[in-house]
Design a protein around this motif. Structure first.
Motif, PDB file in Angstrom:
ATOM      1  N   GLY A 512       0.879  -1.166   0.083  1.00 35.97           N
ATOM      2  CA  GLY A 512       0.010   0.011  -0.315  1.00 35.97           C
ATOM      3  C   GLY A 512       0.790   1.386  -0.078  1.00 35.97           C
ATOM      4  O   GLY A 512       0.459   2.516  -0.421  1.00 35.97           O
ATOM      5  N   ARG A 513       2.251   1.094   0.336  1.00 39.84           N
ATOM      6  CA  ARG A 513       3.089   2.406   0.427  1.00 39.84           C
ATOM      7  C   ARG A 513       3.553   2.633  -0.922  1.00 39.84           C
ATOM      8  O   ARG A 513       4.061   3.720  -1.381  1.00 39.84           O
ATOM      9  CB  ARG A 513       4.136   2.320   1.385  1.00 39.84           C
ATOM     10  CG  ARG A 513       3.852   2.142   2.967  1.00 39.84           C
ATOM     11  CD  ARG A 513       3.673   3.531   3.356  1.00 39.84           C
ATOM     12  NE  ARG A 513       4.887   4.323   3.056  1.00 39.84           N
ATOM     13  CZ  ARG A 513       5.011   5.605   3.200  1.00 39.84           C
ATOM     14  NH1 ARG A 513       3.949   6.217   3.582  1.00 39.84           N
ATOM     15  NH2 ARG A 513       5.946   6.188   3.007  1.00 39.84           N
ATOM     16  N   LEU A 514       3.522   1.686  -1.897  1.00 40.49           N
ATOM     17  CA  LEU A 514       4.171   2.047  -3.193  1.00 40.49           C
ATOM     18  C   LEU A 514       3.218   2.733  -4.112  1.00 40.49           C
ATOM     19  O   LEU A 514       1.858   2.580  -3.996  1.00 40.49           O
ATOM     20  CB  LEU A 514       4.437   0.463  -3.857  1.00 40.49           C
ATOM     21  CG  LEU A 514       5.396  -0.476  -3.159  1.00 40.49           C
ATOM     22  CD1 LEU A 514       5.493  -1.590  -3.815  1.00 40.49           C
ATOM     23  CD2 LEU A 514       6.746   0.261  -3.062  1.00 40.49           C
ATOM     24  N   PRO A 515       4.054   3.568  -5.154  1.00 37.49           N
ATOM     25  CA  PRO A 515       2.999   4.283  -5.924  1.00 37.49           C
ATOM     26  C   PRO A 515       2.469   3.426  -7.017  1.00 37.49           C
ATOM     27  O   PRO A 515       2.856   2.396  -7.340  1.00 37.49           O
ATOM     28  CB  PRO A 515       4.304   5.154  -6.628  1.00 37.49           C
ATOM     29  CG  PRO A 515       5.588   4.435  -6.608  1.00 37.49           C
ATOM     30  CD  PRO A 515       5.450   3.505  -5.270  1.00 37.49           C
ATOM     31  N   GLU A 516       1.178   3.815  -7.351  1.00 38.75           N
ATOM     32  CA  GLU A 516       0.297   3.155  -8.368  1.00 38.75           C
ATOM     33  C   GLU A 516       0.365   3.754  -9.665  1.00 38.75           C
ATOM     34  O   GLU A 516       0.716   5.046  -9.936  1.00 38.75           O
ATOM     35  CB  GLU A 516      -1.082   3.186  -7.884  1.00 38.75           C
ATOM     36  CG  GLU A 516      -1.558   2.148  -6.741  1.00 38.75           C
ATOM     37  CD  GLU A 516      -2.781   2.328  -6.226  1.00 38.75           C
ATOM     38  OE1 GLU A 516      -3.727   2.252  -7.344  1.00 38.75           O
ATOM     39  OE2 GLU A 516      -3.394   2.375  -5.185  1.00 38.75           O
ATOM     40  N   SER A 522     -11.812   3.096 -17.891  1.00 35.28           N
ATOM     41  CA  SER A 522     -13.321   3.334 -17.786  1.00 35.28           C
ATOM     42  C   SER A 522     -14.014   2.893 -16.203  1.00 35.28           C
ATOM     43  O   SER A 522     -14.714   3.079 -15.791  1.00 35.28           O
ATOM     44  CB  SER A 522     -13.986   2.666 -18.891  1.00 35.28           C
ATOM     45  OG  SER A 522     -13.839   0.936 -18.785  1.00 35.28           O
ATOM     46  N   PHE A 523     -13.158   1.830 -15.851  1.00 33.15           N
ATOM     47  CA  PHE A 523     -13.360   1.354 -14.370  1.00 33.15           C
ATOM     48  C   PHE A 523     -12.335   0.823 -13.562  1.00 33.15           C
ATOM     49  O   PHE A 523     -11.248   0.323 -14.206  1.00 33.15           O
ATOM     50  CB  PHE A 523     -14.273   0.165 -14.364  1.00 33.15           C
ATOM     51  CG  PHE A 523     -14.997  -0.487 -13.133  1.00 33.15           C
ATOM     52  CD1 PHE A 523     -15.711   0.074 -12.563  1.00 33.15           C
ATOM     53  CD2 PHE A 523     -14.159  -1.479 -12.530  1.00 33.15           C
ATOM     54  CE1 PHE A 523     -16.344  -0.366 -11.106  1.00 33.15           C
ATOM     55  CE2 PHE A 523     -14.519  -1.739 -11.245  1.00 33.15           C
ATOM     56  CZ  PHE A 523     -15.556  -1.290 -10.341  1.00 33.15           C
ATOM     57  N   LYS A 524     -12.209   1.256 -12.437  1.00 38.71           N
ATOM     58  CA  LYS A 524     -10.870   1.074 -11.685  1.00 38.71           C
ATOM     59  C   LYS A 524     -11.317   0.337 -10.376  1.00 38.71           C
ATOM     60  O   LYS A 524     -12.246   1.022  -9.511  1.00 38.71           O
ATOM     61  CB  LYS A 524     -10.020   2.246 -11.407  1.00 38.71           C
ATOM     62  CG  LYS A 524      -9.335   2.760 -12.517  1.00 38.71           C
ATOM     63  CD  LYS A 524      -8.366   3.863 -12.369  1.00 38.71           C
ATOM     64  CE  LYS A 524      -7.350   3.550 -11.543  1.00 38.71           C
ATOM     65  NZ  LYS A 524      -6.290   4.687 -11.592  1.00 38.71           N
ATOM     66  N   VAL A 525     -10.628  -0.590  -9.680  1.00 40.97           N
ATOM     67  CA  VAL A 525     -10.947  -1.497  -8.668  1.00 40.97           C
ATOM     68  C   VAL A 525     -10.645  -0.279  -7.503  1.00 40.97           C
ATOM     69  O   VAL A 525      -9.589   0.228  -7.444  1.00 40.97           O
ATOM     70  CB  VAL A 525     -10.135  -2.711  -8.387  1.00 40.97           C
ATOM     71  CG1 VAL A 525     -10.545  -3.261  -6.939  1.00 40.97           C
ATOM     72  CG2 VAL A 525     -10.493  -3.666  -9.309  1.00 40.97           C
ATOM     73  N   PRO A 526     -11.611  -0.170  -6.476  1.00 39.11           N
ATOM     74  CA  PRO A 526     -11.137   0.801  -5.347  1.00 39.11           C
ATOM     75  C   PRO A 526     -10.254   0.213  -4.335  1.00 39.11           C
ATOM     76  O   PRO A 526     -10.550  -1.128  -4.378  1.00 39.11           O
ATOM     77  CB  PRO A 526     -12.786   1.080  -4.782  1.00 39.11           C
ATOM     78  CG  PRO A 526     -13.536   0.143  -5.477  1.00 39.11           C
ATOM     79  CD  PRO A 526     -13.129  -0.622  -6.555  1.00 39.11           C
ATOM     80  N   MET A 527      -9.952   1.040  -3.494  1.00 36.98           N
ATOM     81  CA  MET A 527      -9.231   0.330  -2.182  1.00 36.98           C
ATOM     82  C   MET A 527      -8.112  -0.649  -2.565  1.00 36.98           C
ATOM     83  O   MET A 527      -8.007  -1.647  -2.118  1.00 36.98           O
ATOM     84  CB  MET A 527     -10.058  -0.138  -1.281  1.00 36.98           C
ATOM     85  CG  MET A 527     -11.169   0.703  -0.875  1.00 36.98           C
ATOM     86  SD  MET A 527     -12.504   0.059   0.300  1.00 36.98           S
ATOM     87  CE  MET A 527     -11.495  -0.491   1.801  1.00 36.98           C
ATOM     88  N   VAL A 528      -7.197  -0.287  -3.707  1.00 37.49           N
ATOM     89  CA  VAL A 528      -6.062  -1.294  -3.939  1.00 37.49           C
ATOM     90  C   VAL A 528      -5.075  -0.817  -3.222  1.00 37.49           C
ATOM     91  O   VAL A 528      -4.785   0.401  -2.880  1.00 37.49           O
ATOM     92  CB  VAL A 528      -5.578  -0.933  -5.384  1.00 37.49           C
ATOM     93  CG1 VAL A 528      -4.426  -1.659  -5.870  1.00 37.49           C
ATOM     94  CG2 VAL A 528      -6.800  -1.367  -6.462  1.00 37.49           C
ATOM     95  N   PRO A 529      -4.316  -1.706  -2.416  1.00 39.13           N
ATOM     96  CA  PRO A 529      -4.381  -3.178  -2.940  1.00 39.13           C
ATOM     97  C   PRO A 529      -5.189  -4.105  -1.964  1.00 39.13           C
ATOM     98  O   PRO A 529      -5.338  -5.247  -1.932  1.00 39.13           O
ATOM     99  CB  PRO A 529      -2.881  -3.719  -2.381  1.00 39.13           C
ATOM    100  CG  PRO A 529      -2.487  -2.758  -1.543  1.00 39.13           C
ATOM    101  CD  PRO A 529      -3.272  -1.431  -1.433  1.00 39.13           C
TER     102      PRO A 529
END
Length: 599
Positions: A512-516, A522-529
């Protein structure tokens, strides 16, 4: 060792990890783009609300979870929703036919794609067979078991791992539905829409009547009131404990596998990047409401231990003295099972077509009929294959085999989403893993607060994803076996469980600390990872809840597929051929005109 060994090893490694590009797909529109958001949602709902909603709830309630089957469906729905979000993102990234197969081909590599595609084939083959088997059992029970009596008398099968008799009716039903699917996508979609509407009306009627006839005492039956010849566990709402709820959720999960059939329609949808993600979420939402509603009223209306395993709802309404509702439910269930069967067989030829079109399976499977605009040969082969499975295996065996293939596919899709979210997309070093600063604590913990992925953060992310996946299996195995052991073994498993959970949490925090990657999707999974990682853990745990015989059958199927890939797929891969041509073109540098003149 000589250089040839190293060269062959490098060549094999390249073949296994090469990724699919879009260059070979340009200008290839072979399938008709006719499906809308409504068609896709109806396809997803029709695929899920069949065998599960009319039969699976009764089977799980009777001997696995009791009234807590409602919780089993909720857990299965949550796991499916997490995976559904990952499918939705990937379908927007890669709007092509082939579902998780094509997604993993783009994200991870050819070998992983073949494995997932091969397992999707067995998932949908067995899913088709199990729905047809359920329909056959259902109709046979309503008619007084004429087929069962005749076949048991004249053609019994005395093999422990097969069905009691050859189910000719289920074979015939699959072949008829396969011919409908082969006829055309517009025609089969129209039929599916009608059947799905009738199915939803029937389910609504069951839920409404169920609340009028429900008795909350059936959720708290004491053990003393359970007949001695019934398998009622300890009574109450959780007669088989939380172990039963977990085992039930592994079975109930099968009821949600239909949504991934939507993801196979990428080349037949008018607006795939928008409609496929929305249809996946919509179908999962409606299916969850229906499953929870049916399982609630079913266990409120009649004691869980007295449910009928083959046709629970008709038998239940007959016992309650409601023949009109029984007839309506029976007709609705048959329509629903037809819809579910159509939805189960629909993705099969599309997956075969995608794999054969890429050269990983035999080329004739990718042939599109010019009249129907469908993969006719693949559809017929799938229909006959699923029909044979349905005729020879019993329902319980088929359900478990379908679940393991689905869970494995969902797990890989979630891992692929994680890989792509932390990928270095800079053109100059794309897909390269440089280890210049990867040993630094600052890089692993991103203490410098890097906002854009680079080669170092990409390497760290993939290392963390690998660690998380490995410990997910350790956690799943230890948790699934903890309740069945006592003494020292249980203590050791509990310790392993706690250590693996700690590693999972630390890995999740580091990831979760790493940059995305910054991408316009058009759609992205929320709350990654968090969501993809939770999905991986839950999918793996549910896989571990399945019995060892299911794993043996699954491994045998996988070995058979790997033999085909090693002896045919690697050599005939279209992507491999294209990359070889590209590589040879780059290596060949034509002489300059001045050099030619000098010579």
């Amino acid at each position: 060792m000589d250089d040839s060994w190293y060269k062959s090893t490098d060549s094999l490694s390249w073949a296994l990890t090469r990724k699919k590009t879009d260059s070979q797909e340009l200008g290839k529109e072979k399938l008709n783009r006719v499906l809308t958001f409504f068609d896709l949602t109806a396809l997803g709902i029709g695929s899920t609300l069949g065998c599960g909603v009319y039969i699976l709830a009764g089977v799980v309630a009777k001997s696995i979870a009791g009234p807590a089957v409602v919780l089993s469906f909720v857990i299965a729905a949550v796991v499916s929703a997490f995976s559904g979000l990952c499918y939705a993102e990937f379908s927007g990234r890669v709007p092509k036919a082939g579902s998780a197969y094509i997604y993993s081909y783009v994200a991870v590599g050819e070998f992983t794609a073949f494995v997932i595609g091969w397992n999707l084939l067995i998932e949908h083959l067995i899913g088709t067979a199990s729905v047809a088997k359920a329909m056959s059992n259902y109709c046979d029970t309503l008619l007084g078991n004429p087929q069962k009596r005749y076949m048991m008398e004249h053609f019994p099968i005395h093999v422990s791992f097969l069905a009691e008799y050859p189910d000719v009716a289920s074979f015939a039903v699959i072949v008829i539905i396969a011919l409908l699917v082969a006829w055309g996508v517009r025609e089969s979609s129209f039929t599916n829409n009608i059947f799905t509407s009738l199915n939803l009306i029937t389910i609504s009627a069951v839920i409404v009547t169920g609340f009028f006839k429900g008795n909350f005492h059936n959720w708290s039956i004491p053990k003393s009131e359970i007949p001695s010849d019934a398998n009622g566990g300890e009574g109450g709402f959780l007669p088989f404990g939380w172990v039963g709820v977990a085992a039930g959720s592994a079975k109930c999960f099968y009821g949600f596998v239909g949504f991934d059939s939507i993801a196979t329609t990428g080349e037949e949808t008018k607006n795939p990047k928008k409609d496929i993600p929305l249809a996946i979420m919509a179908s999962l939402f409606v299916s969850t409401i229906a499953y929870c509603g049916i399982s609630t009223v079913m266990t409120l209306m009649w004691p869980y231990y007295a449910q009928d395993a083959d046709a629970p709802l008709p038998v239940l309404y007959e016992n309650l003295g409601m023949p009109t509702v029984k007839m309506m439910v029976s007709c609705g269930a048959i329509f629903a099972l037809c819809t579910s069967l159509l939805g189960a067989i629909f993705p099969l030829p599309r997956i075969l077509y995608a794999m054969a079109n890429d050269g990983l399976l035999f080329k004739f499977l990718a042939k599109i009929n010019q009249t129907t605009k469908t993969p006719l040969i693949s559809t017929v082969i799938c229909g006959v294959g699923a029909g044979c499975l349905s005729a020879l295996f019993n329902l319980q065996q088929l359900i478990e085999m379908a679940s393991i293939g689905t869970l494995q596919a969902y797990t890989i899709v979630c891992i692929c989403v994680l890989i792509l979210r932390y990928k270095d997309n800079s053109p100059s070093i794309q897909d390269k893993t440089t280890k210049s600063n990867t040993s630094s604590i600052r890089t692993w913990l991103n203490l410098s607060n890097t906002k854009v992925p680079n080669a170092d953060t990409q390497y760290v992310s993939r290392a963390l994803i690998t660690i998380f996946t490995v410990f997910s299996f350790v956690f799943g195995i230890s948790l699934a076996n903890m309740e069945s052991h006592r003494g020292t073994v249980k203590t050791v498993l509990m310790l392993v469980n706690l250590v693996s959970l700690f590693v999972l949490l630390v890995t999740l925090l580091m990831l979760g600390r790493l940059p995305e990657a910054q991408e316009d999707l058009s759609f992205k999974v929320p709350m990654v990872p968090i969501i993809p990682c939770l999905s991986v853990v839950l999918n793996v745990y549910l896989m571990m809840e399945l019995e060892y015989k299911t794993w043996i059958r699954f491994i045998l199927w996988l070995v058979f597929g790997l033999i085909i890939y090693l002896f045919y797929g690697i050599e005939h891969s279209v992507e491999g051929k294209n990359q070889k041509i590209e590589k040879n073109t780059i290596q060949f540098k034509p002489p300059k005109q001045s050099e030619v003149a000098m010579n």
